[in-house]
Design a protein around this motif. Sequence first.
Motif, PDB file in Angstrom:
ATOM      1  N   SER A 113       6.208  -4.734  -7.221  1.00 29.93           N
ATOM      2  CA  SER A 113       7.093  -5.319  -8.231  1.00 29.93           C
ATOM      3  C   SER A 113       6.312  -6.074  -9.307  1.00 29.93           C
ATOM      4  O   SER A 113       6.569  -5.928 -10.504  1.00 29.93           O
ATOM      5  N   SER A 114       5.312  -6.888  -8.883  1.00 30.36           N
ATOM      6  CA  SER A 114       4.572  -7.664  -9.887  1.00 30.36           C
ATOM      7  C   SER A 114       3.721  -6.758 -10.772  1.00 30.36           C
ATOM      8  O   SER A 114       3.613  -6.987 -11.987  1.00 30.36           O
ATOM      9  N   ASN A 115       3.123  -5.728 -10.175  1.00 34.02           N
ATOM     10  CA  ASN A 115       2.319  -4.808 -10.989  1.00 34.02           C
ATOM     11  C   ASN A 115       3.186  -4.060 -11.998  1.00 34.02           C
ATOM     12  O   ASN A 115       2.794  -3.873 -13.155  1.00 34.02           O
ATOM     13  N   PHE A 116       4.364  -3.612 -11.556  1.00 32.80           N
ATOM     14  CA  PHE A 116       5.254  -2.911 -12.475  1.00 32.80           C
ATOM     15  C   PHE A 116       5.672  -3.836 -13.622  1.00 32.80           C
ATOM     16  O   PHE A 116       5.697  -3.438 -14.796  1.00 32.80           O
ATOM     17  N   GLY A 117       5.984  -5.090 -13.280  1.00 27.65           N
ATOM     18  CA  GLY A 117       6.374  -6.044 -14.319  1.00 27.65           C
ATOM     19  C   GLY A 117       5.266  -6.269 -15.323  1.00 27.65           C
ATOM     20  O   GLY A 117       5.503  -6.293 -16.542  1.00 27.65           O
ATOM     21  N   ILE A 127      11.989  -8.326 -13.992  1.00 26.76           N
ATOM     22  CA  ILE A 127      12.350  -9.747 -14.088  1.00 26.76           C
ATOM     23  C   ILE A 127      11.192 -10.548 -14.664  1.00 26.76           C
ATOM     24  O   ILE A 127      11.359 -11.384 -15.565  1.00 26.76           O
ATOM     25  N   SER A 128       9.984 -10.287 -14.158  1.00 28.17           N
ATOM     26  CA  SER A 128       8.827 -11.015 -14.688  1.00 28.17           C
ATOM     27  C   SER A 128       8.584 -10.641 -16.146  1.00 28.17           C
ATOM     28  O   SER A 128       8.117 -11.469 -16.945  1.00 28.17           O
ATOM     29  N   SER A 175      -4.393 -16.764 -23.547  1.00 30.66           N
ATOM     30  CA  SER A 175      -4.471 -17.852 -22.564  1.00 30.66           C
ATOM     31  C   SER A 175      -3.072 -18.242 -22.085  1.00 30.66           C
ATOM     32  O   SER A 175      -2.858 -18.482 -20.885  1.00 30.66           O
ATOM     33  N   GLY A 176      -2.117 -18.310 -23.014  1.00 28.87           N
ATOM     34  CA  GLY A 176      -0.748 -18.659 -22.640  1.00 28.87           C
ATOM     35  C   GLY A 176      -0.136 -17.647 -21.702  1.00 28.87           C
ATOM     36  O   GLY A 176       0.540 -18.013 -20.724  1.00 28.87           O
ATOM     37  N   TRP A 177      -0.358 -16.360 -22.011  1.00 27.07           N
ATOM     38  CA  TRP A 177       0.222 -15.344 -21.128  1.00 27.07           C
ATOM     39  C   TRP A 177      -0.545 -15.264 -19.803  1.00 27.07           C
ATOM     40  O   TRP A 177       0.043 -15.005 -18.745  1.00 27.07           O
ATOM     41  N   PHE A 178      -1.864 -15.509 -19.836  1.00 25.48           N
ATOM     42  CA  PHE A 178      -2.666 -15.481 -18.613  1.00 25.48           C
ATOM     43  C   PHE A 178      -2.089 -16.454 -17.581  1.00 25.48           C
ATOM     44  O   PHE A 178      -1.916 -16.109 -16.398  1.00 25.48           O
ATOM     45  N   VAL A 179      -1.772 -17.673 -18.013  1.00 25.27           N
ATOM     46  CA  VAL A 179      -1.267 -18.688 -17.080  1.00 25.27           C
ATOM     47  C   VAL A 179       0.119 -18.300 -16.565  1.00 25.27           C
ATOM     48  O   VAL A 179       0.373 -18.323 -15.354  1.00 25.27           O
ATOM     49  N   VAL A 180       1.028 -17.943 -17.462  1.00 22.84           N
ATOM     50  CA  VAL A 180       2.380 -17.573 -17.024  1.00 22.84           C
ATOM     51  C   VAL A 180       2.334 -16.347 -16.116  1.00 22.84           C
ATOM     52  O   VAL A 180       2.998 -16.284 -15.075  1.00 22.84           O
ATOM     53  N   THR A 211       3.635 -16.617 -12.287  1.00 21.10           N
ATOM     54  CA  THR A 211       4.818 -15.858 -11.849  1.00 21.10           C
ATOM     55  C   THR A 211       4.429 -14.819 -10.793  1.00 21.10           C
ATOM     56  O   THR A 211       5.166 -14.585  -9.826  1.00 21.10           O
ATOM     57  N   GLN A 212       3.257 -14.218 -10.951  1.00 19.07           N
ATOM     58  CA  GLN A 212       2.795 -13.223  -9.991  1.00 19.07           C
ATOM     59  C   GLN A 212       2.547 -13.861  -8.623  1.00 19.07           C
ATOM     60  O   GLN A 212       2.768 -13.247  -7.579  1.00 19.07           O
ATOM     61  N   THR A 213       2.093 -15.099  -8.625  1.00 19.04           N
ATOM     62  CA  THR A 213       1.836 -15.797  -7.366  1.00 19.04           C
ATOM     63  C   THR A 213       3.137 -16.315  -6.754  1.00 19.04           C
ATOM     64  O   THR A 213       3.329 -16.284  -5.536  1.00 19.04           O
ATOM     65  N   LEU A 214       4.037 -16.787  -7.608  1.00 22.59           N
ATOM     66  CA  LEU A 214       5.319 -17.281  -7.100  1.00 22.59           C
ATOM     67  C   LEU A 214       6.151 -16.170  -6.459  1.00 22.59           C
ATOM     68  O   LEU A 214       6.945 -16.428  -5.559  1.00 22.59           O
TER      69      LEU A 214
END
Length: 901
Positions: free
Chosen positions: A707-711, A778-779, A807-812, A816-819
């Motif tokens: 799911s996270s990879n697809f997002g 969703i992500s 940098s902004g997208w890297f953090v989000v 989200t990928q970890t959450l």
Amino acid sequence: MNLTLLKEFFAGFLRTRHIARHFRRLALLESINDTTVSREVPPTLAQTLVSAANSDTGLLLDNLGSHSDGLSEAEADTLREQFGLNEVEHEQPLPWWVHLWHCYKNPFNLLLTLLAVVSWFTEDIKAAVVIFSMVVLSTLLRFWQEAKSNQAADALKAMVSNTATVMRQGAQRIELPIKQLVPGDLIVLSAGDMIPADCRVLSAKDLFVSQAAMTGESMPVEKFPRQQDSDTSNPLDLDNILFMGTNVVSGSAIAVILTTGNSTYFGALAQRVSATDRAPTSFQNGVNKVSWLLIRFMFVMAPLVLFINGFTKGDWMQALLFALSIAVGLTPEMLPMIVTSTLAKGAVFLSRKKVIVKRLDAIQNFGAMDVLCTDKTGTLTQDKIFLARHVDVWGEESDDVLEMAYLNSYYQTGLKNLLDVAVLQHVEVHRELEVATAFAKVDEVPFDFTRRRMSVVVAEHDRPYHVLVCKGAVEEILAGCTRVRHGDNDEPLTDELLARIREVTASFNEEGLRVVAVAARHTPKDQAVYSIADEQQMTLIGYVAFLDPPKESTAPALRALAAHGIAVKVLTGDNELVTAKICREVGLEQQGLLMGNDVERMSDAELAVAVETTNVFAKLTPSHKERIVRLLKGNGHVVGFMGDGINDAPALRAADIGISVDSAVDIAKEAADIILLEKSLMVLEEGVLEGRRTFANMLKYIKMTASSNFGNVFSVLVASAFIPFLPMLPMHLLVQNLLYDISQIAIPFDNVDAEMLKKPQRWQPADVGRFMLFFGPISSIFDITTFALMWYVFDANTPDHQTLFQSGWFVVGLLTQTLIVHMIRTPKIPFLQSRAAMPLMVMTGIIMAVGIFLPMGPLAHYFKLQALPSLYFVFLPLILLAYMGLTQAVKGFYIRRFGWQ
């Protein structure tokens, strides 16, 4: 990237071959049966076996350096140094450097190495260092985990070993591990024994050996001490040669070992087919299907990213690197390590519960099992049989019956079962009758599962005749009887007496007693050799009745198995009345009854329907048990079979998961995937729960990754189409992927909700694909929100400000990928209704902290990131909370619509 290479990688790596190397004998035997494998014996070995078959016994022993009473310990030690251990080393442990190379050489690491080399030559040294570090870390993690799994599995397997009875000089018979045997050793064989090496028979009594794996013959073959036809040149047709890997079906023998280990016929075949693995299990097929689902997705998405970025940005080299990074991000590179470590953890856990796992894949099969077929004796019951009655034909107490039963059990040399042990341990016999000293053994006719009886012939001092004593199942004994003992007289067996006999035995059966009939006849004193043909014209003496009380743990265990969605079916060779009584006592509600005769008459189609509605099967032969298991599998069930006797071996092989005990006969232990050190259904329940826990944790990783990879890729496609620069550099994607993968290492140690353990679980690749399509976007919604935030609020909307945007997208993206780990690990509300295990909480917390530190700390410029403004961290919690809320809402809809495996 080569599709064939990828397929070979997944097929080979996802099998835990390195863990099962000592237990591939049965798989190898199955592959030997394949018509593509030649059954020709190597010429040198053939010559050795043929020569040994035709040699005089004394000369053969001299040539082997042995003696009629076996080797001495010193001679055996010397020969062991010369010939080595009796092991077929068809799959040697890899040296550490070769293992390390195997851990590196997969398509994903090769792809990363290519990226690192390209980065180096394009003078992007920092990117090259990061990518190379990812390769090294991934390789070392896998190497360390597999080495640890190997050590754990080897330690567990060392707890289970087969032995052979060996004759040593000084009239000693000792039990030795099979690997300690050497050429020249004299071994004693009986029903249920595995043949431990290539041997020549020296003496035998009704010795029947199953060598179907070698020759394809379905029926057991009788072996003799002498070769009948001296012109026979094919070793497989020799009358007095036994082959490693076959097993004794009935009878007894003494044999001398000719060759061991790789020098045996089995060893020669092993070298030829060592590359042939066991057929993939349902578990392996499931993992492969899910992996290929993700790989096919990668082959669609990566080219899309390449062409969109190439056409919109004009920099095809940068677009290629970015597309390759996307491909790496989409691959489930941690899946093999997660699978191996999760299974190894399960094996170690089960070892503490007295369950030894021979083949790691069996743990997941435990969790998928929905039908458990089990024998009655020792499983539902205490495995401690007591001699409760010894009565004549009319049900009156009789010492004559006890004496005859004792003679039969005392003098037989075959496989002594629990009934024999109960007779021999009976106090009255040892202290008062002392019959053994008054008789001498003449001969015996060993037990087999067709006749269901066995006979010994004894001579009493000064008597002008021999006495044949036959003991066995009531109906089979009656088939050979013409008279009945009544007091001191014998009467003809009439229909009236037959009805009375059945009435008496049925009354014992209804009390839960197992009845064994005893018969005898006098034979001429000059007869020295006896056979099955002599079991006729006998006189029925009476019965010995045994009590095998149910275990106290059986009833709660059956309730627990039923609560976990497992149907228990009893498959026994015992009487139907005794079986029904035991089932009532343990609370197993009988749903239909099928006898062996019923099974025999039914076609496969009829029996396939009947096995679904019947849970008690009585008076079965080994082939009946195997057929029932095979048809249950054909009906779509994952079938476990628990047994410990030679008659259980075919069913153990046929089942999805064969379960045996450490006290079982060799062939049963060899056929099993799981060995129980405690014969209890409660132990099985522990195994089932651990299997489901293991599967649930593996499925978590696959769902999260998919799911996270697809997002991520969906977000990349959107950003690539509308943003005039790369939304994230290849190095950012790789670092993000590396950090995410590290957070997954703790998944094998995670908790599993109790609700997830209630039902059998199986691989369902279609569900994984649907899950990916539901939760991946969703992500992307919040990624696009972050794009808008960085573009409009922080003005990161030109190539000069792309580092701030990235940098902004890297953090989000990383957060989200970890959450998602916590959101998808449970159908409940995370952190409130279901909490992850502490190792997973700590690991994900560390990775999220690292994700924020990288752009904000002193290492930012190394990773081509930059510090984010304070206002960003006001929006960040809002984005994450909204993400968690929407994911939970979609999760509720998904569960209501499709359920949650």
